[in-house]
Design a protein around this motif. Structure first.
Motif, short mmCIF file in Angstrom:
data_model
loop_
_atom_site.label_atom_id
_atom_site.label_comp_id
_atom_site.label_asym_id
_atom_site.label_seq_id
_atom_site.Cartn_x
_atom_site.Cartn_y
_atom_site.Cartn_z
N VAL A 75 0.85 -1.19 0.00
CA VAL A 75 0.00 0.00 0.00
C VAL A 75 0.89 1.24 0.00
O VAL A 75 2.10 1.13 -0.13
CB VAL A 75 -0.95 0.01 1.23
N LEU A 76 0.27 2.43 0.17
CA LEU A 76 1.07 3.65 0.20
C LEU A 76 1.86 3.72 1.51
O LEU A 76 1.35 3.41 2.58
CB LEU A 76 0.16 4.88 0.14
N GLU A 134 2.83 8.09 5.76
CA GLU A 134 1.53 7.87 5.12
C GLU A 134 0.87 6.68 5.79
O GLU A 134 1.46 5.60 5.84
CB GLU A 134 1.72 7.61 3.62
N TYR A 135 -0.35 6.91 6.29
CA TYR A 135 -1.04 5.85 7.04
C TYR A 135 -1.11 4.56 6.21
O TYR A 135 -1.53 4.57 5.06
CB TYR A 135 -2.45 6.32 7.40
N CYS A 136 -0.66 3.46 6.82
CA CYS A 136 -0.55 2.21 6.05
C CYS A 136 -1.11 1.03 6.82
O CYS A 136 -0.71 -0.11 6.59
CB CYS A 136 0.91 1.97 5.68
N GLY A 137 -2.02 1.30 7.76
CA GLY A 137 -2.67 0.17 8.43
C GLY A 137 -2.24 0.02 9.87
O GLY A 137 -1.64 0.90 10.48
N GLN A 138 -2.55 -1.17 10.39
CA GLN A 138 -2.50 -1.40 11.84
C GLN A 138 -1.23 -0.91 12.53
O GLN A 138 -1.29 -0.23 13.53
CB GLN A 138 -2.69 -2.89 12.09
N LEU A 139 -0.05 -1.28 12.02
CA LEU A 139 1.18 -0.97 12.74
C LEU A 139 1.94 0.22 12.13
O LEU A 139 3.16 0.31 12.25
CB LEU A 139 2.07 -2.22 12.81
N HIS A 140 1.19 1.12 11.47
CA HIS A 140 1.78 2.30 10.83
C HIS A 140 2.75 3.04 11.75
O HIS A 140 3.86 3.39 11.35
CB HIS A 140 0.63 3.22 10.39
N SER A 141 2.36 3.22 13.01
CA SER A 141 3.20 4.03 13.90
C SER A 141 4.44 3.26 14.38
O SER A 141 5.30 3.85 15.02
CB SER A 141 2.39 4.54 15.09
N PHE A 142 4.49 1.97 14.07
CA PHE A 142 5.67 1.20 14.46
C PHE A 142 6.62 0.98 13.28
O PHE A 142 7.62 0.30 13.39
CB PHE A 142 5.26 -0.16 15.03
N MET A 143 6.28 1.58 12.14
CA MET A 143 7.11 1.41 10.95
C MET A 143 8.23 2.44 10.99
O MET A 143 8.11 3.54 10.49
CB MET A 143 6.25 1.58 9.70
N LEU A 164 -4.80 -8.84 2.93
CA LEU A 164 -3.81 -8.04 3.64
C LEU A 164 -2.38 -8.43 3.29
O LEU A 164 -1.46 -7.70 3.54
CB LEU A 164 -4.03 -8.15 5.15
N GLN A 220 -5.35 -1.47 16.26
CA GLN A 220 -6.45 -1.58 15.29
C GLN A 220 -7.67 -0.78 15.75
O GLN A 220 -8.29 -0.06 14.97
CB GLN A 220 -6.79 -3.07 15.08
N ASN A 251 -7.09 2.88 15.27
CA ASN A 251 -7.21 3.28 13.86
C ASN A 251 -8.68 3.39 13.45
O ASN A 251 -9.05 4.26 12.67
CB ASN A 251 -6.50 2.28 12.96
N PRO A 268 -4.28 2.10 -2.24
CA PRO A 268 -4.99 0.82 -2.28
C PRO A 268 -5.31 0.24 -0.89
O PRO A 268 -5.93 -0.82 -0.84
CB PRO A 268 -4.01 -0.09 -3.02
N TYR A 269 -4.97 0.93 0.21
CA TYR A 269 -5.26 0.32 1.50
C TYR A 269 -6.77 0.10 1.66
O TYR A 269 -7.20 -0.95 2.14
CB TYR A 269 -4.73 1.18 2.65
N TYR A 322 -1.08 8.41 14.16
CA TYR A 322 -0.09 7.63 14.89
C TYR A 322 -0.69 7.11 16.19
O TYR A 322 -1.10 7.87 17.05
CB TYR A 322 1.10 8.56 15.22
#
Lengths: 303, 540
Positions: free
Chosen positions: A133-134, A172-181, A279, B66, B69, B146-147, B451
């Motif tokens: 994803v982005l 760029e928000y990318c799902g569940q663990l975005h803030s841990f990336m 996913l 989750q 979010n 695409p998310y 975040y």
């Protein structure tokens, strides 16, 4: 703000200071005038209002002045930004990959790492790729950011001018663990860089299958201790009987090496009940058949 | 006096729930919107407070990643689609536009009722994702592909809800445009219209012309998810950047759907409480149109880091700066309206002054983001979150509350406790700035938005921000509690013009107005809507 550590920091910070300076001037000035008017022309002091319908000179003045000011702001914004698009020819080219929720960097000689190491005062270009994803590669200390678009060919470049270790974040928000990336870039002297580049990857007695799992960020979604993250845990999964959904039909299967290989190459073919479809992306062509065999061997022994 | 239907006000003519939910009276529809909007606003605000609570400390405090979010997505969807987009037009536009134009209703009263019903259906669809399907969407209110195509949460229903809500917005816009063109009272030319009507006119055109684009775009997301068409997901041949263009072609002008009506409110509050004519009527009226027009061409500034060509980035940056000019003109004219006035500091005026201060911070931080170099650093950080809350909550939200305090005696024929209202304003004002200013600081430091968890160096500003959220919550509860308590206060006879200085036509009728709006023909001021020198005398 953090100290700037790239040649762009000066231009970005200059545009920030100029705009912030003008902004604070107007904010404070207008607010002060407003509060003064509220006291000075309070109905106790000024019981009779004077009706002034407007003043064409003033309208022109406060149209022209903001126009000039915003053009100045635009100019500094543009000047600070312009060098970011002009990549020098002698830049070291590194391929930066993103996937849910990990960065990895591939150097010209093939070396692959999770964190970036670059020599000080040299031009470095990153070609930005995403597997799913982005994402967005953001280095606050370098004042630099660009989105990592799947199927796209974005890039960025920089010239780090201060040795040290700086954070890389996904913006760029990318799902569940975005803030841990998270990752980091370490700026070192040229000699240290050459040493680091030629040093053999530290050989460990790690299982080769585990190494492949780590390298491809499999473990961010699949745990080794039985806990459920995003996908099923690897612990004790081999040989287990599971209900899966294949093309909308539920069926029972036994997890064997063929199933594991299929799940890596075509992850949405059989989805274990209770997990989400879509996913995981296919790793066909990313992970070789020998590496899959290593993974299977490792998972077999993960009781 | 005989108790004929003419003497009953619009609240008394009929009783019972059905006389409300099937009413075609623009005033009752305005109140239907008000009660539903406030309900959703409180849900959205509660989610906001929960988010701040999770961000009080680094690491997990309350929720799993989750859940967090999903909460921020729900907060955004509710606040944007269910509160701030309809807000001022749907409530105060519906109630006061016809009265200010001196007419008895909007052009299409039944369509007006249908808009509210569509709004409620959309709202139920959006909230249904909390209970049905695979959980509420976790994509953020922007539904970026695409998310949004890949995630397993109930994006399809959320997106369809936004699609349905769009129709409510389009129909309201259409209704207002026709009403303004066709139903102005004799003698009221366009340039004798109150500025609130001008602001609604500019807004309505955006609603009518821009909303269909997001409708189609959101259907494309559904098509992508359900049929795998290959529009936005590159793994099946689509382009994620295309989605961003289509989304922002609507969603940037939508920012002006949210902001322009607020400008209209401020342009009404300032003359009334300064007891003098507005400064630069034409400049304010036409700058609304200019903002609406230029606002169509600046959407690319949401995409400065997306990989657009360098040329496109430069063009969008220049155009973005152009929007700042008509906005600055408005602020200067508002402040000049205070000059040599006879200022009566009442609760609605406090909200107007708070609006000007906070909106300036919102607007100037927007100018920072319009500059290419600065935006590359600040894009998708908390600076952006701070910026748009200053514009949307500190701006439009405060204007909404100001309007609520301004027209309260006209709508209900009661009065709230002004001292408590003033105290609530100051609590809200302090809390608001404590809540959102640190977000801009932490954004400058480099904390990305959306975040769930953050690095330890971002702790202090986050902590202050969370404290601010508690003060805002107290301020909101006090403000709303005071307004509700006003209903139960001993009824004093509310005169037609309770502020003494209102000049637009709604102050010539009874408080609350009769069903047909006016008990006698309204009289226009001699020379324009804000001609305080020749104010028509208002007899009780």
């Amino acid at each position: 703000m953090r100290t700037g550590a790239s040649t762009f920091a000066e231009g970005v910070d200059l545009s920030l200071y100029i705009i912030a300076g003008i902004s604070v001037f107007f904010l404070v000035g207008i607010t002060a005038v407003m509060i003064y008017f509220v006291f000075r022309y309070n109905k106790k002091r000024n019981p009779k209002a004077t009706n002034i319908e407007g003043n064409n000179t003033l309208e022109v003045v406060w149209t022209v002045i903001p126009t000039i000011l915003v053009m100045i702001m635009f100019y500094y914004g543009w000047m600070g930004y312009k060098p970011m698009r002009e990549v020098p020819d002698d830049a070291i080219v590194i391929e930066a990959h993103a996937q849910m929720w990990k960065f990895s960097f591939q150097y010209p000689d093939g070396k692959i790492t999770d964190t970036l190491v670059v020599p000080v005062n040299r031009h470095v270009k990153l070609n930005l790729h995403s597997r799913d994803v982005l994402h967005s590669l953001f280095i606050p200390a370098f004042r630099l950011k660009e989105d990592m678009v799947p199927g796209g060919n974005n890039y960025l470049w920089f010239n780090p001018n201060l040795e040290g270790r700086y954070d890389i974040l996904c913006a760029e928000y990318c799902g569940q663990l975005h803030s841990f990336m998270l990752s980091s870039v370490t700026v070192v002297s040229d000699a240290d860089y050459q040493n680091w580049l030629t040093s053999a990857p530290s050989t460990s007695d790690e299982h080769p299958g585990l190494a492949v799992l780590k390298q491809n960020a499999c473990l961010t979604c699949h745990s080794q201790d039985g806990s459920k993250i995003i996908g099923p845990s690897f612990k004790g999964i081999y040989g287990k009987t599971e209900m899966v959904e294949t093309d909308g039909v539920e069926r029972e299967i036994v997890i064997d090496s063929a199933y594991i290989a299929r799940s890596i190459k075509d992850p949405n073919a059989d989805i274990v009940k209770g997990y989400m479809k879509g996913l995981m992306v296919s790793y066909e062509g990313v992970v070789t058949d020998e590496q899959i065999a290593d993974i299977v061997d490792y998972i077999k022994n993960l009781k | 006096m005989t108790s004929t239907a003419l003497n009953l006000n619009y609240l008394q003519v009929k009783k019972g729930i059905f006389s409300w939910i099937f009413s075609v009276d623009h005033k009752r529809i305005g109140l239907l919107y008000l009660y539903s909007l406030i309900t959703f606003f409180l849900v959205g605000a509660t989610l906001g407070v929960l988010m701040r609570l999770e961000l009080l400390n680094p690491g997990k405090d309350l929720f799993e990643a989750q859940t967090y979010n999903q909460i921020f997505t729900m907060h955004g969807v509710i606040m944007i689609f269910l509160f701030i987009i309809p807000s001022i037009p749907a409530v105060f536009g519906n109630f006061f536009l016809p009265i200010m134009l001196g007419t008895d209703d909007v052009s299409f009263p039944r369509l007006n009722l249908l808009s509210w019903w569509i709004y409620i259906i959309g709202a139920i669809m959006a909230l249904s994702t909390l209970i049905f399907g695979d959980g509420p969407a976790d994509t953020g209110w922007t539904f970026y592909a695409p998310y949004s195509v890949k995630t397993g949460t109930n994006v399809t229903m959320s997106v369809l809800a936004a699609f349905v809500l769009g129709f409510s917005s389009i129909l309201t816009g259409l209704n207002f445009i026709v009403t303004i063109h066709r139903l102005r009272t004799p003698g009221m030319t366009f340039l004798k219209m109150p500025l609130f009507a001008w602001a609604l006119y500019a807004t309505s055109w955006i609603q009518l012309l821009a909303t269909p684009i997001v409708g189609i775009t959101l259907l494309m997301i559904v098509a992508e998810r359900v049929f795998g068409v290959g529009l936005f997901d590159p793994s099946i041949g689509g382009d994620p950047i295309l989605y961003q263009h289509l989304f922002w072609i609507y969603s940037h002008p939508a920012v002006y759907i949210m902001a322009l009506p607020a400008f209209g409110i401020i342009s009404e509050l300032l003359p009334t409480f300064s007891n003098r004519t507005i400064f630069g009527y034409k400049a304010i009226a036409f700058s609304s149109l200019a903002i609406a027009f230029v606002g169509y061409f600046v959407w690319g500034h949401h995409m400065f880091t997306s990989g657009m060509s360098g040329t496109a980035r430069i063009i969008y940056s220049i155009l973005t700066f152009l929007v700042a000019i008509p906005t600055a003109i408005k602020v200067f004219n508002w402040v000049a309206t205070l000059y040599k006035g006879s200022i009566d500091v009442q609760p609605p005026l406090l909200y107007a002054l708070g609006f000007i201060f906070q909106f300036m911070i919102g607007g100037l931080s927007g100018v920072v983001l319009g500059a290419l170099a600065a935006d590359i650093h600040l894009h998708d950080t908390y600076f952006v979150v701070g910026h748009f809350h200053y514009v949307m909550f500190g701006g439009t939200g405060f204007a909404f509350f100001g309007a609520l305090h301004y027209w309260y005696p006209k709508i209900w024929g009661r009065m709230y406790n002004k001292l408590v209202a003033n105290i609530a304003f100051f609590i809200l004002f302090i809390g608001f700035n404590l809540l959102y200013f640190p977000m801009m600081v932490v954004g400058l430091m480099g904390m990305p938005r959306r975040y769930y968890d953050y690095l330890p160096e971002f702790h202090l500003p986050n902590m202050i921000s969370t404290f601010g959220s508690w003060i805002v919550a107290v301020g909101l509860l006090l403000m709303l509690g005071n307004l509700i308590a006003g209903f139960r206060r001993k009824r004093e006879a509310i005169v037609r013009n309770p502020w003494g200085t209102g000049i637009t036509l709604e102050w010539q009728t009874l408080s609350p107005p009769p069903l047909a709006n006016f008990d006698r023909m309204p009289v226009l001021p001699q020379d324009g809507p804000y001609d305080f020198d020749h104010k028509p005398e208002i007899k009780e």
